[in-house]
Design an enzyme around this catalytic site. Structure first.
Site, PDB file in Angstrom:
ATOM      1  N   ARG A 165      30.368  28.003  28.486  1.00 42.94           N
ATOM      2  CA  ARG A 165      29.407  28.499  29.488  1.00 42.94           C
ATOM      3  C   ARG A 165      29.311  30.023  29.481  1.00 42.94           C
ATOM      4  O   ARG A 165      28.335  30.582  29.947  1.00 42.94           O
ATOM      5  CB  ARG A 165      29.769  27.992  30.877  1.00 42.94           C
TER       6      ARG A 165
ATOM      7  N   HIS B   8      38.127  33.779  27.790  1.00 43.05           N
ATOM      8  CA  HIS B   8      38.365  32.335  27.932  1.00 43.05           C
ATOM      9  C   HIS B   8      37.239  31.593  27.222  1.00 43.05           C
ATOM     10  O   HIS B   8      36.083  31.659  27.646  1.00 43.05           O
ATOM     11  CB  HIS B   8      38.385  32.008  29.433  1.00 43.05           C
TER      12      HIS B   8
ATOM     13  N   ARG C 217      35.695  28.427  27.014  1.00 42.31           N
ATOM     14  CA  ARG C 217      35.717  27.144  27.719  1.00 42.31           C
ATOM     15  C   ARG C 217      35.133  26.056  26.843  1.00 42.31           C
ATOM     16  O   ARG C 217      34.306  26.308  25.970  1.00 42.31           O
ATOM     17  CB  ARG C 217      34.926  27.247  29.028  1.00 42.31           C
TER      18      ARG C 217
ATOM     19  N   GLU D  81      42.372  32.818  26.289  1.00 44.24           N
ATOM     20  CA  GLU D  81      42.628  31.774  27.293  1.00 44.24           C
ATOM     21  C   GLU D  81      42.023  30.468  26.806  1.00 44.24           C
ATOM     22  O   GLU D  81      40.859  30.428  26.394  1.00 44.24           O
ATOM     23  CB  GLU D  81      42.005  32.159  28.626  1.00 44.24           C
TER      24      GLU D  81
ATOM     25  N   THR E 250      38.707  29.004  37.086  1.00 43.68           N
ATOM     26  CA  THR E 250      40.002  28.330  36.976  1.00 43.68           C
ATOM     27  C   THR E 250      40.624  28.260  38.367  1.00 43.68           C
ATOM     28  O   THR E 250      41.080  29.260  38.894  1.00 43.68           O
ATOM     29  CB  THR E 250      40.914  29.107  36.003  1.00 43.68           C
TER      30      THR E 250
ATOM     31  N   GLU F 130      51.928  33.499  33.440  1.00 43.57           N
ATOM     32  CA  GLU F 130      50.980  34.293  34.226  1.00 43.57           C
ATOM     33  C   GLU F 130      50.798  33.573  35.545  1.00 43.57           C
ATOM     34  O   GLU F 130      50.380  32.404  35.569  1.00 43.57           O
ATOM     35  CB  GLU F 130      49.648  34.432  33.498  1.00 43.57           C
TER      36      GLU F 130
ATOM     37  N   ASN G 115      39.315  41.093  31.453  1.00 43.69           N
ATOM     38  CA  ASN G 115      38.652  39.836  31.109  1.00 43.69           C
ATOM     39  C   ASN G 115      37.135  40.064  31.128  1.00 43.69           C
ATOM     40  O   ASN G 115      36.574  40.431  32.167  1.00 43.69           O
ATOM     41  CB  ASN G 115      39.073  38.774  32.147  1.00 43.69           C
TER      42      ASN G 115
ATOM     43  N   HIS H 193      32.637  37.462  32.263  1.00 46.26           N
ATOM     44  CA  HIS H 193      31.436  37.462  33.097  1.00 46.26           C
ATOM     45  C   HIS H 193      30.332  38.372  32.580  1.00 46.26           C
ATOM     46  O   HIS H 193      29.195  38.292  33.059  1.00 46.26           O
ATOM     47  CB  HIS H 193      31.811  37.722  34.558  1.00 46.26           C
TER      48      HIS H 193
ATOM     49  N   HIS I  47      43.935  36.639  38.577  1.00 39.13           N
ATOM     50  CA  HIS I  47      42.899  35.863  39.268  1.00 39.13           C
ATOM     51  C   HIS I  47      42.603  36.453  40.638  1.00 39.13           C
ATOM     52  O   HIS I  47      43.470  36.495  41.505  1.00 39.13           O
ATOM     53  CB  HIS I  47      43.239  34.379  39.435  1.00 39.13           C
TER      54      HIS I  47
HETATM   55  N1  PXP Z   1      43.956  35.153  34.213  1.00 35.35           N
HETATM   56  C1  PXP Z   1      43.542  33.905  33.904  1.00 35.35           C
HETATM   57  C2  PXP Z   1      44.490  33.000  33.219  1.00 35.35           C
HETATM   58  C3  PXP Z   1      42.224  33.486  34.191  1.00 35.35           C
HETATM   59  O1  PXP Z   1      41.837  32.231  33.876  1.00 35.35           O
HETATM   60  C4  PXP Z   1      41.343  34.397  34.790  1.00 35.35           C
HETATM   61  C5  PXP Z   1      39.927  34.002  35.071  1.00 35.35           C
HETATM   62  O2  PXP Z   1      39.896  32.935  35.905  1.00 35.35           O
HETATM   63  C6  PXP Z   1      41.817  35.680  35.098  1.00 35.35           C
HETATM   64  C7  PXP Z   1      43.127  36.022  34.800  1.00 35.35           C
HETATM   65  C8  PXP Z   1      40.927  36.710  35.721  1.00 35.35           C
HETATM   66  O3  PXP Z   1      40.523  36.309  36.981  1.00 35.35           O
HETATM   67  P1  PXP Z   1      39.384  37.139  37.723  1.00 35.35           P
HETATM   68  O4  PXP Z   1      38.150  37.007  36.883  1.00 35.35           O
HETATM   69  O5  PXP Z   1      39.273  36.481  39.054  1.00 35.35           O
HETATM   70  O6  PXP Z   1      39.847  38.564  37.798  1.00 35.35           O
END
Ligand code: PXP
Length: 247
Positions: free
Chosen positions: A53, A47, A49, A77, A108, A158, A11, A14, A197
């Site tokens: 953001r 994602h 949003r 996402e 999330t 998930e 992901n 960030h 997550h």
């Molecule tokens: N899976 C989903 C559905 C998410 O929304 C997120 C980000 O919140 C992640 C995985 C990845 O989470 P993290 O950034 O905490 O590794």
């Protein structure tokens, strides 16, 4: 029971968070996605949003092109809104993961409440599936949510591992048990099982002891680790951890 190689979705949200802090073009999340795929990520997760953001519409367009060229899946996402449904259907990513979204949240914070909201979620799942998109629901590891996910026609669940990851290591056994039970139930109902997550090297290895889990989606930890080691080495190490957990 199955326990083959687990896929890693990286992901890159960030990277966009840091870019947007200055409003410019650095660091570039598309470059991060390209590096991630080169380092062994099986796919890219992003994602979009409602408040844009971090990831932007232009990022999604570029990620769609990159993943198509690299022949790797893009996991989009999205909140359950008409706007996001229209964007998903326009771009046709490999998969869409439906997540809850509150404007004021930092991230999330929990899973999607599918149970009780079937009438709202089922048509969105159907519309995505009709566009050829694999549909995943980001849910808490609870029997009611798993049942509801199957009932609305999702192909994948998930599990939100945030609660598990935030516990002290010696307090995690009960939560790992919930994840294991929900994974077994989902698999029995014909659902593919992913998790994500808050995962890091230790918790990724632990959750992969659950044999039904086929994919991990990891962002925040890897992007943070990249500050110290670089993104590619962080991903190579995560892949090594995952492969060691599934010899
Ligand atoms: N899976 C989903 C559905 C998410 O929304 C997120 C980000 O919140 C992640 C995985 C990845 O989470 P993290 O950034 O905490 O590794």
């Amino acid at each position: 029971m199955k326990a083959g190689r687990a896929r890693l979705g990286v992901n890159i949200d960030h990277v966009a968070t840091v870019r947007n802090a200055r409003g410019g073009v650095h660091p570039d999340p598309i470059r991060a996605a390209r590096e991630a795929l080169g380092a062994g990520a099986d796919g890219i997760t992003a994602h979009l949003r409602e408040d844009r953001r971090h990831i932007t519409d232009a990022d999604i367009e570029a990620l769609t092109a990159l993943c198509a060229q690299a022949e790797r899946p893009l996991n989009f996402e999205m909140a359950v809104t008409d706007e996001m449904l229209a964007i998903a259907v326009r771009h046709r990513p490999h998969a869409a993961c439906l997540v809850p979204e509150r404007r004021e949240e930092v991230t999330t914070e929990g899973g999607l409440a599918v149970a009780g909201k079937e009438a709202r979620i089922a048509p969105v799942v159907a519309a995505l599936a009709a566009a050829g998109i694999r549909v995943s629901l980001f849910i808490e590891p609870s029997a009611a949510q798993v049942e509801a996910a199957a009932a609305v026609g999702a192909q994948v669940v998930e599990f939100h591992t945030g609660r598990y990851c935030h516990l002290a290591p010696d307090a995690r056994a009960i939560e790992l048990g919930r994840l294991a039970a929900a994974s077994a139930q989902a698999s029995t109902l014909g659902l593919e099982v992913h998790a994500g997550h808050g995962l890091d090297f230790d918790t990724a290895a632990e959750v992969l002891k659950i044999p039904e889990i086929d994919e991990l989606n990891i962002g925040h930890f890897l992007i943070g680790e990249a500050l110290f080691t670089g993104l590619a080495p962080a991903i190579v190490r995560m892949r090594g951890v995952m492969d060691a957990a599934r010899p």
